[in-house]
Design a protein around this motif. Sequence first.
Motif, PDB file in Angstrom:
ATOM      1  N   LEU A 118      -6.827  -3.139  -7.148  1.00 49.75           N
ATOM      2  CA  LEU A 118      -6.821  -1.994  -8.061  1.00 49.75           C
ATOM      3  C   LEU A 118      -7.773  -0.899  -7.578  1.00 49.75           C
ATOM      4  N   SER A 119      -8.884  -1.289  -6.958  1.00 46.84           N
ATOM      5  CA  SER A 119      -9.806  -0.281  -6.411  1.00 46.84           C
ATOM      6  C   SER A 119      -9.157   0.482  -5.260  1.00 46.84           C
ATOM      7  N   VAL A 120      -8.462  -0.236  -4.393  1.00 44.65           N
ATOM      8  CA  VAL A 120      -7.761   0.429  -3.292  1.00 44.65           C
ATOM      9  C   VAL A 120      -6.649   1.326  -3.833  1.00 44.65           C
ATOM     10  N   LYS A 121      -5.966   0.860  -4.855  1.00 48.82           N
ATOM     11  CA  LYS A 121      -4.915   1.678  -5.463  1.00 48.82           C
ATOM     12  C   LYS A 121      -5.480   2.977  -6.012  1.00 48.82           C
ATOM     13  N   LEU A 122      -6.676   2.910  -6.611  1.00 48.60           N
ATOM     14  CA  LEU A 122      -7.332   4.128  -7.103  1.00 48.60           C
ATOM     15  C   LEU A 122      -7.675   5.064  -5.945  1.00 48.60           C
ATOM     16  N   ASP A 123      -8.167   4.506  -4.833  1.00 52.00           N
ATOM     17  CA  ASP A 123      -8.477   5.342  -3.665  1.00 52.00           C
ATOM     18  C   ASP A 123      -7.208   6.007  -3.116  1.00 52.00           C
ATOM     19  N   GLN A 124      -6.111   5.270  -3.084  1.00 51.30           N
ATOM     20  CA  GLN A 124      -4.851   5.855  -2.604  1.00 51.30           C
ATOM     21  C   GLN A 124      -4.358   6.948  -3.550  1.00 51.30           C
ATOM     22  N   LEU A 125      -4.518   6.723  -4.847  1.00 50.90           N
ATOM     23  CA  LEU A 125      -4.114   7.755  -5.814  1.00 50.90           C
ATOM     24  C   LEU A 125      -4.992   8.992  -5.697  1.00 50.90           C
TER      25      LEU A 125
ATOM     26  N   LEU B 247      -6.181   2.370   4.148  1.00 45.14           N
ATOM     27  CA  LEU B 247      -6.557   1.651   2.930  1.00 45.14           C
ATOM     28  C   LEU B 247      -5.635   0.463   2.691  1.00 45.14           C
ATOM     29  N   GLY B 248      -4.403   0.588   3.191  1.00 46.68           N
ATOM     30  CA  GLY B 248      -3.456  -0.506   3.022  1.00 46.68           C
ATOM     31  C   GLY B 248      -3.897  -1.788   3.698  1.00 46.68           C
ATOM     32  N   VAL B 249      -4.754  -1.692   4.722  1.00 50.38           N
ATOM     33  CA  VAL B 249      -5.283  -2.898   5.366  1.00 50.38           C
ATOM     34  C   VAL B 249      -6.135  -3.684   4.377  1.00 50.38           C
ATOM     35  N   THR B 250      -7.020  -2.971   3.661  1.00 49.58           N
ATOM     36  CA  THR B 250      -7.827  -3.637   2.639  1.00 49.58           C
ATOM     37  C   THR B 250      -6.959  -4.202   1.534  1.00 49.58           C
TER      38      THR B 250
ATOM     39  N   LEU C 105      -1.850   8.624   6.863  1.00 48.89           N
ATOM     40  CA  LEU C 105      -2.681   7.762   7.700  1.00 48.89           C
ATOM     41  C   LEU C 105      -3.839   7.174   6.895  1.00 48.89           C
ATOM     42  N   LYS C 106      -4.470   7.975   6.046  1.00 53.52           N
ATOM     43  CA  LYS C 106      -5.571   7.452   5.220  1.00 53.52           C
ATOM     44  C   LYS C 106      -5.082   6.341   4.290  1.00 53.52           C
TER      45      LYS C 106
END
Length: 408
Positions: free
Chosen positions: A305-312, A161-164, A156-157
């Motif tokens: 790339l920032s969102v990708k880092l948050d997802q990782l 983040l996928g919206v951003t 869910l988190k």
Amino acid sequence: MKRYITLLIIASSFSSLAQQALKDALQIPDSVTTFTLENLYASMSQYHPLIKQAELLSDVAQQDIRFARGAFDPKIELQGNLKEYDNKEYYNKWYGSFTVPTWFPVDPKIGIERNTGTYLSTENLLPDEDYNRQLFAGLTLPIGRGLFTDERRATLKQAQLGVTLAEAEQVKLINKILLEAAKDYWQWYFAYFNYQLNTRNALIADEIFRRVRLNEQMGEASGLDTLQADITRQQRQVERQEAYLDLINSSVKLSNHLWDSAGNPLQISALLAPQPIGEAEVLSNAALEQLLKLATANHPELQKLSVKLDQLEIDRKLATEFLKPRLNLNYNFLNQPLRPTGEFQTFTFLNNYKFGLDFYMPILLRKERAKVAQTRLKIQNTTYERTQTEREILNQVQATFNQLVNTN
């Protein structure tokens, strides 16, 4: 000498005509309507199919969130087993429950059991005075793995983040479409006024040829001068035709970006003309600094790339959670505070309950430790990528700024 003075006067007169022609070329006739870049953007934002397609990315991301929230939907479960043989009811077992998953890893559950039959196992026997039924209410609590995060919360988190991420991708695609449209608009702008200028050049060349030929007839110009004027006249006519072809082709190319409300393509007509612009604004160093700050904070590639880092980082926390042993506790009240017969009774934790324990842990944890290491490597790799991408974007802004200043 008289001949040269006459030619100098003619040349001076035609120079004034050329200056006036250049000024007239940037004038829009009253019979046409100006079509600005803002008009193009406004039309595209409403009707362009690729922009509408890009806007669907946000809807897709919202559905991903909805899909992830499905893991927290309340659940109804019903099980039934019946066996009858040789006119005997061996067993008749029914089980129903209602579970409410929560964000904190405690899943409350209520339900009822009903067991009858001649050959029921002892553990499934229920009191006759309760009509062979039993009510239960309890919860499951993970003490080890899953206490701080688990798959459903991580999913869910990441979906949120996928919206951003989708919005950044949407901005990137729309910017790309608008940039292509802007290039086509300015090409049309150049072609339009270039054709206007070449049309006036052809008219001036015709007038020069007429006057030079008249001077030849009066003996004030040679046949060579007339030939030269005629060659120039024909060259200007060829240039006008080439400019007209460029105008037609640029109009067709710009029309690729125009649609009406019904989804039908539109065409740039001869009744539309670009709006003339004055002198370009000279960008200052302060404007450059502002552009660099905006690019650092809002560029869609950097946001992605920032969102990708948050997802990782969410993946890393989840992988770290799997290093812990799985230890789940189950506790259920039985016939408390309500009996199947409808009578109420007080809660007693040490009477009429069912308790369970679930423990699991791999010995070497090679799979789990490898997952943590892989996630950390992905984070490091993405960090390097973001650093390089940011540098390239800022340098590109700087290079474009330098080009604008130099061109101005």
